[in-house]
Design an enzyme around this catalytic site. Sequence first.
Site, PDB file in Angstrom:
ATOM      1  N   SER A  23     -69.883  18.386 -36.186  1.00  0.00           N
ATOM      2  CA  SER A  23     -69.097  19.633 -36.182  1.00  0.00           C
ATOM      3  C   SER A  23     -69.717  20.669 -35.246  1.00  0.00           C
ATOM      4  CB  SER A  23     -69.046  20.228 -37.588  1.00  0.00           C
ATOM      5  OG  SER A  23     -68.301  19.405 -38.429  1.00  0.00           O
ATOM      6  N   ARG A  27     -68.128  22.282 -31.599  1.00  0.00           N
ATOM      7  CA  ARG A  27     -67.977  23.733 -31.416  1.00  0.00           C
ATOM      8  C   ARG A  27     -68.820  24.247 -30.257  1.00  0.00           C
ATOM      9  NH1 ARG A  27     -66.566  22.175 -36.271  1.00  0.00           N
ATOM     10  NH2 ARG A  27     -65.348  23.476 -37.695  1.00  0.00           N
ATOM     11  N   GLY A 115     -59.960  14.701 -35.215  1.00  0.00           N
ATOM     12  CA  GLY A 115     -59.176  15.811 -35.768  1.00  0.00           C
ATOM     13  C   GLY A 115     -59.747  17.159 -35.357  1.00  0.00           C
ATOM     14  N   ARG A 143     -52.003  12.014 -38.577  1.00  0.00           N
ATOM     15  CA  ARG A 143     -52.609  13.101 -39.356  1.00  0.00           C
ATOM     16  C   ARG A 143     -51.826  14.400 -39.161  1.00  0.00           C
ATOM     17  NH1 ARG A 143     -58.937  12.965 -38.602  1.00  0.00           N
ATOM     18  NH2 ARG A 143     -58.747  14.457 -40.319  1.00  0.00           N
ATOM     19  N   ASP A 349     -66.577  15.237 -46.520  1.00  0.00           N
ATOM     20  CA  ASP A 349     -66.829  13.996 -45.778  1.00  0.00           C
ATOM     21  C   ASP A 349     -67.700  13.022 -46.568  1.00  0.00           C
ATOM     22  OD1 ASP A 349     -65.258  14.837 -43.709  1.00  0.00           O
ATOM     23  OD2 ASP A 349     -66.912  15.717 -42.578  1.00  0.00           O
ATOM     24  N   LYS A 376     -57.373  11.926 -44.003  1.00  0.00           N
ATOM     25  CA  LYS A 376     -58.529  11.881 -43.092  1.00  0.00           C
ATOM     26  C   LYS A 376     -58.325  10.724 -42.105  1.00  0.00           C
ATOM     27  CE  LYS A 376     -60.777  15.377 -44.653  1.00  0.00           C
ATOM     28  NZ  LYS A 376     -60.930  16.558 -43.796  1.00  0.00           N
TER      29      LYS A 376
HETATM   30  C1  S3P Z   1     -64.501  19.270 -39.798  1.00  0.00           C
HETATM   31  C2  S3P Z   1     -63.861  19.705 -40.918  1.00  0.00           C
HETATM   32  C3  S3P Z   1     -63.439  18.822 -42.010  1.00  0.00           C
HETATM   33  C4  S3P Z   1     -64.121  17.474 -41.948  1.00  0.00           C
HETATM   34  C5  S3P Z   1     -64.149  16.923 -40.556  1.00  0.00           C
HETATM   35  C6  S3P Z   1     -64.861  17.858 -39.610  1.00  0.00           C
HETATM   36  C7  S3P Z   1     -64.858  20.260 -38.764  1.00  0.00           C
HETATM   37  O1  S3P Z   1     -62.046  18.635 -41.942  1.00  0.00           O
HETATM   38  O2  S3P Z   1     -63.503  16.569 -42.816  1.00  0.00           O
HETATM   39  O3  S3P Z   1     -64.818  15.666 -40.557  1.00  0.00           O
HETATM   40  O4  S3P Z   1     -65.685  19.938 -37.889  1.00  0.00           O
HETATM   41  O5  S3P Z   1     -64.326  21.357 -38.814  1.00  0.00           O
HETATM   42  P1  S3P Z   1     -61.051  19.702 -42.641  1.00  0.00           P
HETATM   43  O6  S3P Z   1     -61.513  21.006 -42.188  1.00  0.00           O
HETATM   44  O7  S3P Z   1     -59.675  19.426 -42.151  1.00  0.00           O
HETATM   45  O8  S3P Z   1     -61.191  19.459 -44.099  1.00  0.00           O
END
Ligand code: S3P
Length: 461
Positions: A23, A27, A115, A143, A349, A376
């Site tokens: 994550s 970012r 995602g 998704r 997760d 997911k």
């Molecule tokens: C993530 C947020 C989560 C997580 C994904 C990574 C992120 O999803 O499940 O693996 O990096 O913001 P959601 O925010 O849709 O729950």
Amino acid sequence: MKRVEIKRARSLKGEITPPPDKSISHRAVMLAALADGKSIVRNPLMAEDPVSTMNAMRMLGVEITEARNQKSEIKSNSELPWVVDRTPNSELIIHGKGLYGLKEPLDVINCGNSGTTVRLLSGILAGNPFFSVLNGDDSLKQRPMARVINPLKEMGADISGRGNDGYLPAAIKGRKLKAINYNMPVASAQVKSCLILAGLYAGGLTVITEPQRSRDHTERMLKSMGADIEVDGLTIRVRGYPPMSPLIKGGIEGGLNPLDVTVPADFSSAAFFIAAVLIVPDSEILIKNVCINPTRTGMLEVIKDMGGIVRLENIRDVSGEPVADIHCKSADALKAVKMDKDIMPSLIDEFPILCVLAAQADGLTEIRGAEELRVKESDRIKAMATELRKMGVELEEYPDGIAIKGGVQLKGAEVESYNDHRIAMSLAIAGLAADGTTTIYNASCVDISFPGFFEMLKGLI
Ligand code: S3P
């Protein structure tokens, strides 16, 4: 497609540094691209998902160069012979274009399996004055996208997607956005971050309220870059840098300062090893340099309730995120617990690996309020229910969760990953405590977040 065989482990010992946080890596790449000037991202995750983000930013005209960094801070210096340290030790130099300096991509942006890439990028592209199309692999195309398309439309974005704005591919024609006040129906850091990023392009104050607190890496990083962003309980307020000209040709006042960040190890990758040590007897490992941001570590609370012992050592701050070494030991006995909606975002997760722990905990573990797990990378409730049953576990599936009768001796079986990295890794850990051999089909998907997972596991056995 790789098939991996796992046999029962007698004990796990050693010291590891899991891969960098996914994550934070996504970012850092996106925000550095929007900064005014050159950023350094040390120890980024070089796995398929963040590489999708890097490719996307390159298609938008951002120069990203990779350099090996011999002096990386995140390097294990242990002398122990069993140390497994696959930290790639690299750094990225990202030449930020400023908020309005991206260029129109020449082709469809393929976000692969990610995602986070597609949701966060939608927020950025909605405010940029050009046309873009986002797509992804077969999983990402199933998704939900309405969760970002609808609020972006409220902000005035010109965005549409397949299936009545429900899914990818999605097309965006960037334009001037307006600030909104939005109550999120689902706790999702991806949706929240998408709207925060769109908020950077909007005139005025964008106010977002979440139902439960989700991971806050975007807020922390933007704050460190000088953005006007405030978090007040479950509400986030961000002030935009709207374009000076109504034609949005750029020329805004102010912007984001460049980043110099070091990415710590990913708690969600460490989680597989924490669970492994708890369920394999006579085990003890030290997991180094792990991000323990409280919006991510709900699993530690659950383990404590189950009676497991996990110690955080050497707690420190790394680039605005709390980091620690995690010392774990086998549990004598684990007991069943209940988890509900409130804790879900902080262990979202970890659902698959918690199902494995539940199968080894005495009593009935119930996980409810987890309907998000159905959308997911795979339907993770169904995937874990189906595969754990093959390994001899009695359980009941609910629309919003699962109940698992634990304390059974797992049986080795032929199991399927559904091309979902976290399902493959969770089943591998279950295999360590199972009689006989567990064969995981389509196991190469671990490369989405954790290249080298099986090698690291082997190093501890
Ligand atoms: C993530 C947020 C989560 C997580 C994904 C990574 C992120 O999803 O499940 O693996 O990096 O913001 P959601 O925010 O849709 O729950």
